[in-house]
Write a protein that holds these residues in place. Structure first.
Motif, PDB file in Angstrom:
ATOM      1  N   PRO A 172       0.841  -1.202   0.000  1.00 32.38           N
ATOM      2  CA  PRO A 172       0.000   0.000   0.000  1.00 32.38           C
ATOM      3  C   PRO A 172       0.875   1.252   0.000  1.00 32.38           C
ATOM      4  CG  PRO A 172       0.116  -0.916   2.210  1.00 32.38           C
ATOM      5  CD  PRO A 172       1.032  -1.740   1.345  1.00 32.38           C
ATOM      6  N   VAL A 173       0.667   2.145  -0.943  1.00 34.55           N
ATOM      7  CA  VAL A 173       1.446   3.384  -0.990  1.00 34.55           C
ATOM      8  C   VAL A 173       0.493   4.577  -0.988  1.00 34.55           C
ATOM      9  CG1 VAL A 173       3.452   2.355  -2.139  1.00 34.55           C
ATOM     10  CG2 VAL A 173       1.616   3.312  -3.516  1.00 34.55           C
ATOM     11  N   ASP A 174       1.002   5.718  -0.551  1.00 36.59           N
ATOM     12  CA  ASP A 174       0.092   6.850  -0.339  1.00 36.59           C
ATOM     13  C   ASP A 174       0.089   7.877  -1.466  1.00 36.59           C
ATOM     14  OD1 ASP A 174       2.584   7.766   0.240  1.00 36.59           O
ATOM     15  OD2 ASP A 174       2.126   8.498   2.250  1.00 36.59           O
ATOM     16  N   SER A 175       0.791   7.576  -2.570  1.00 33.76           N
ATOM     17  CA  SER A 175       0.727   8.514  -3.696  1.00 33.76           C
ATOM     18  C   SER A 175       0.832   7.764  -5.022  1.00 33.76           C
ATOM     19  CB  SER A 175       1.860   9.555  -3.612  1.00 33.76           C
ATOM     20  OG  SER A 175       3.096   8.966  -3.972  1.00 33.76           O
ATOM     21  N   VAL A 176       0.248   8.347  -6.053  1.00 33.68           N
ATOM     22  CA  VAL A 176       0.307   7.759  -7.392  1.00 33.68           C
ATOM     23  C   VAL A 176       1.754   7.731  -7.878  1.00 33.68           C
ATOM     24  CG1 VAL A 176      -0.409   8.043  -9.810  1.00 33.68           C
ATOM     25  CG2 VAL A 176      -2.058   8.441  -7.969  1.00 33.68           C
ATOM     26  N   ALA A 177       2.490   8.800  -7.603  1.00 31.38           N
ATOM     27  CA  ALA A 177       3.893   8.876  -8.038  1.00 31.38           C
ATOM     28  C   ALA A 177       4.715   7.737  -7.447  1.00 31.38           C
ATOM     29  CB  ALA A 177       4.490  10.229  -7.630  1.00 31.38           C
ATOM     30  N   ARG A 178       4.494   7.470  -6.152  1.00 25.97           N
ATOM     31  CA  ARG A 178       5.227   6.388  -5.484  1.00 25.97           C
ATOM     32  C   ARG A 178       4.826   5.031  -6.088  1.00 25.97           C
ATOM     33  NH1 ARG A 178       9.167   4.062  -3.190  1.00 25.97           N
ATOM     34  NH2 ARG A 178       8.848   2.837  -1.324  1.00 25.97           N
TER      35      ARG A 178
ATOM     36  N   ILE B  38       3.828   4.433  -9.189  1.00 20.77           N
ATOM     37  CA  ILE B  38       4.467   4.318 -10.512  1.00 20.77           C
ATOM     38  C   ILE B  38       5.956   4.018 -10.355  1.00 20.77           C
ATOM     39  CG2 ILE B  38       5.092   5.625 -12.599  1.00 20.77           C
ATOM     40  CD1 ILE B  38       2.349   7.129 -12.208  1.00 20.77           C
ATOM     41  N   GLU B  39       6.588   4.707  -9.414  1.00 26.39           N
ATOM     42  CA  GLU B  39       8.037   4.527  -9.190  1.00 26.39           C
ATOM     43  C   GLU B  39       8.344   3.101  -8.741  1.00 26.39           C
ATOM     44  OE1 GLU B  39      11.328   5.117  -5.934  1.00 26.39           O
ATOM     45  OE2 GLU B  39       9.537   6.361  -5.662  1.00 26.39           O
ATOM     46  N   LEU B  40       7.556   2.583  -7.790  1.00 28.43           N
ATOM     47  CA  LEU B  40       7.765   1.209  -7.324  1.00 28.43           C
ATOM     48  C   LEU B  40       7.531   0.214  -8.444  1.00 28.43           C
ATOM     49  CD1 LEU B  40       6.275   0.461  -3.785  1.00 28.43           C
ATOM     50  CD2 LEU B  40       8.537  -0.097  -4.650  1.00 28.43           C
ATOM     51  N   GLY B  41       6.515   0.484  -9.260  1.00 27.12           N
ATOM     52  CA  GLY B  41       6.209  -0.380 -10.388  1.00 27.12           C
ATOM     53  C   GLY B  41       7.363  -0.497 -11.364  1.00 27.12           C
TER      54      GLY B  41
ATOM     55  N   ASP C 124       8.923  -6.042 -10.120  1.00 27.27           N
ATOM     56  CA  ASP C 124       7.956  -6.698 -11.007  1.00 27.27           C
ATOM     57  C   ASP C 124       6.611  -6.727 -10.288  1.00 27.27           C
ATOM     58  OD1 ASP C 124       6.789  -8.129 -13.022  1.00 27.27           O
ATOM     59  OD2 ASP C 124       7.486 -10.062 -12.252  1.00 27.27           O
ATOM     60  N   SER C 125       5.693  -5.883 -10.698  1.00 25.45           N
ATOM     61  CA  SER C 125       4.435  -5.777  -9.961  1.00 25.45           C
ATOM     62  C   SER C 125       3.322  -5.221 -10.850  1.00 25.45           C
ATOM     63  CB  SER C 125       4.615  -4.856  -8.754  1.00 25.45           C
ATOM     64  OG  SER C 125       4.976  -3.557  -9.197  1.00 25.45           O
ATOM     65  N   ILE C 126       2.111  -5.301 -10.314  1.00 26.41           N
ATOM     66  CA  ILE C 126       0.957  -4.675 -10.940  1.00 26.41           C
ATOM     67  C   ILE C 126       0.713  -3.365 -10.204  1.00 26.41           C
ATOM     68  CG2 ILE C 126      -1.543  -4.879 -11.252  1.00 26.41           C
ATOM     69  CD1 ILE C 126      -0.915  -8.013 -11.214  1.00 26.41           C
ATOM     70  N   THR C 127       0.707  -2.260 -10.929  1.00 24.79           N
ATOM     71  CA  THR C 127       0.457  -0.966 -10.279  1.00 24.79           C
ATOM     72  C   THR C 127      -1.004  -0.595 -10.452  1.00 24.79           C
ATOM     73  OG1 THR C 127       1.156   0.208 -12.275  1.00 24.79           O
ATOM     74  CG2 THR C 127       2.819  -0.124 -10.571  1.00 24.79           C
ATOM     75  N   ALA C 128      -1.626  -0.258  -9.336  1.00 26.27           N
ATOM     76  CA  ALA C 128      -3.065  -0.027  -9.373  1.00 26.27           C
ATOM     77  C   ALA C 128      -3.457   1.053  -8.382  1.00 26.27           C
ATOM     78  CB  ALA C 128      -3.796  -1.323  -9.021  1.00 26.27           C
ATOM     79  N   GLY C 129      -4.595   1.686  -8.671  1.00 29.12           N
ATOM     80  CA  GLY C 129      -5.085   2.645  -7.703  1.00 29.12           C
ATOM     81  C   GLY C 129      -6.185   3.506  -8.255  1.00 29.12           C
TER      82      GLY C 129
ATOM     83  N   ALA D 143      -6.576   5.846 -11.381  1.00 29.97           N
ATOM     84  CA  ALA D 143      -5.716   7.035 -11.340  1.00 29.97           C
ATOM     85  C   ALA D 143      -4.876   7.123 -12.603  1.00 29.97           C
ATOM     86  CB  ALA D 143      -4.811   6.973 -10.111  1.00 29.97           C
ATOM     87  N   GLU D 144      -4.679   8.327 -13.067  1.00 29.91           N
ATOM     88  CA  GLU D 144      -3.902   8.556 -14.288  1.00 29.91           C
ATOM     89  C   GLU D 144      -2.485   8.024 -14.112  1.00 29.91           C
ATOM     90  OE1 GLU D 144      -2.690  12.303 -17.119  1.00 29.91           O
ATOM     91  OE2 GLU D 144      -4.325  12.585 -15.670  1.00 29.91           O
ATOM     92  N   GLY D 145      -2.022   7.280 -15.109  1.00 30.94           N
ATOM     93  CA  GLY D 145      -0.670   6.725 -15.062  1.00 30.94           C
ATOM     94  C   GLY D 145      -0.618   5.303 -14.524  1.00 30.94           C
TER      95      GLY D 145
END
Length: 247
Positions: free
Chosen positions: A54-60, A62-65, A69-74, A81-83
């Motif tokens: 669980p991350v608290d920002s879209v930027a974080r 995307i960066e972790l993604g 190797d992961s699925i980025t979602a939110g 969310a955009e991006g």
């Protein structure tokens, strides 16, 4: 009134804006974001996800993604969310898609509250929703520690569905805790009134989040997120991620 000093305390924080009023040290903090973060977290893990970060920002997110190797979602305001590639619907994470994968998730309210609880020194953090109601109740009764039911609400405004879930937990576990907390009493009272038809209650009371998601055509999501024990595992936070708690 008889003293119940041998029982741990239980409090309900109806909004992240109220979390600072409660002592989280040595407490089990249950993060509640029924529509839809904690329902989706339980579902993804139940369907075999390796973990949810669980991350608290879209930027974080995307960066972790980019790094792992992961699925980025939110979502932000109920939509993807955009991006990011995926959103916050439990139906996006069937076993055929999510098994053995890492999900990095950011949401408007739920993941934000989890990070607030961390910053305030929560003893343990688990996530709760109707799909894993029994697992949450069994765990907090088992631990015999103070409990804070933390409602993610909507941008700090109290909401019906998270309050209902807190009430459902209290209704099941109240004999095991010392509860001198008006918000807990209010939550249980509302749940008792609503429990025969949670969806109908949300609709009839004109719940804001009911309207928001129905406006996006997500009635199916709402009904799923109000169904008890269909993803009955306990997401437990450790080392920066949520994993299935095993005894």
């Amino acid at each position: 009134m008889t003293m119940t000093n041998n029982k741990p305390t239980l409090y309900t924080s109806l909004s992240p804006a109220l979390l600072h009023l409660y002592d989280l040290n040595n407490a089990v903090v249950v993060i509640i974001d029924v529509l839809r973060a904690t329902s989706t977290i339980a579902t993804a893990l139940y369907n075999g996800a390796k973990c949810v970060i669980p991350v608290d920002s879209v930027a974080r997110c995307i960066e972790l993604g980019r790094r792992i190797d992961s699925i980025t979602a939110g979502e932000r305001d109920g939509q993807i969310a955009e991006g990011l590639e995926y959103g916050n619907s439990p139906f996006e994470y069937p076993e055929s898609f999510i098994r053995a994968k890492t999900l990095v998730l950011t949401t408007t309210n739920g993941t934000k509250l989890l990070h607030m609880a961390l910053e305030r020194g929560a003893g343990q953090i688990v996530t709760g929703s109707f799909p894993n109601l029994s697992a949450v109740c069994d765990y907090i009764m088992d631990q015999q520690l103070p409990v804070i039911l933390g409602c993610a609400a909507w941008k700090d405004r109290v909401n019906i569905e998270d309050t209902l879930f807190a009430g459902a937990v209290i209704n099941r576990v109240k004999d095991h805790f010392s509860i001198n907390c008006d918000s807990s009493q209010m939550a249980e009272t509302m749940y008792i009134k609503a429990k025969k038809d949670l969806y109908g209650f949300m609709r009839d009371k004109n719940a804001s989040h009911y309207h928001r998601l129905t406006g996006f055509g997500l009635e199916k999501d709402i009904r799923y997120c109000l169904t008890e024990d269909i993803a009955n595992i306990l997401p437990f936070y450790e080392d920066g991620k949520l994993v299935v708690h095993t005894r």
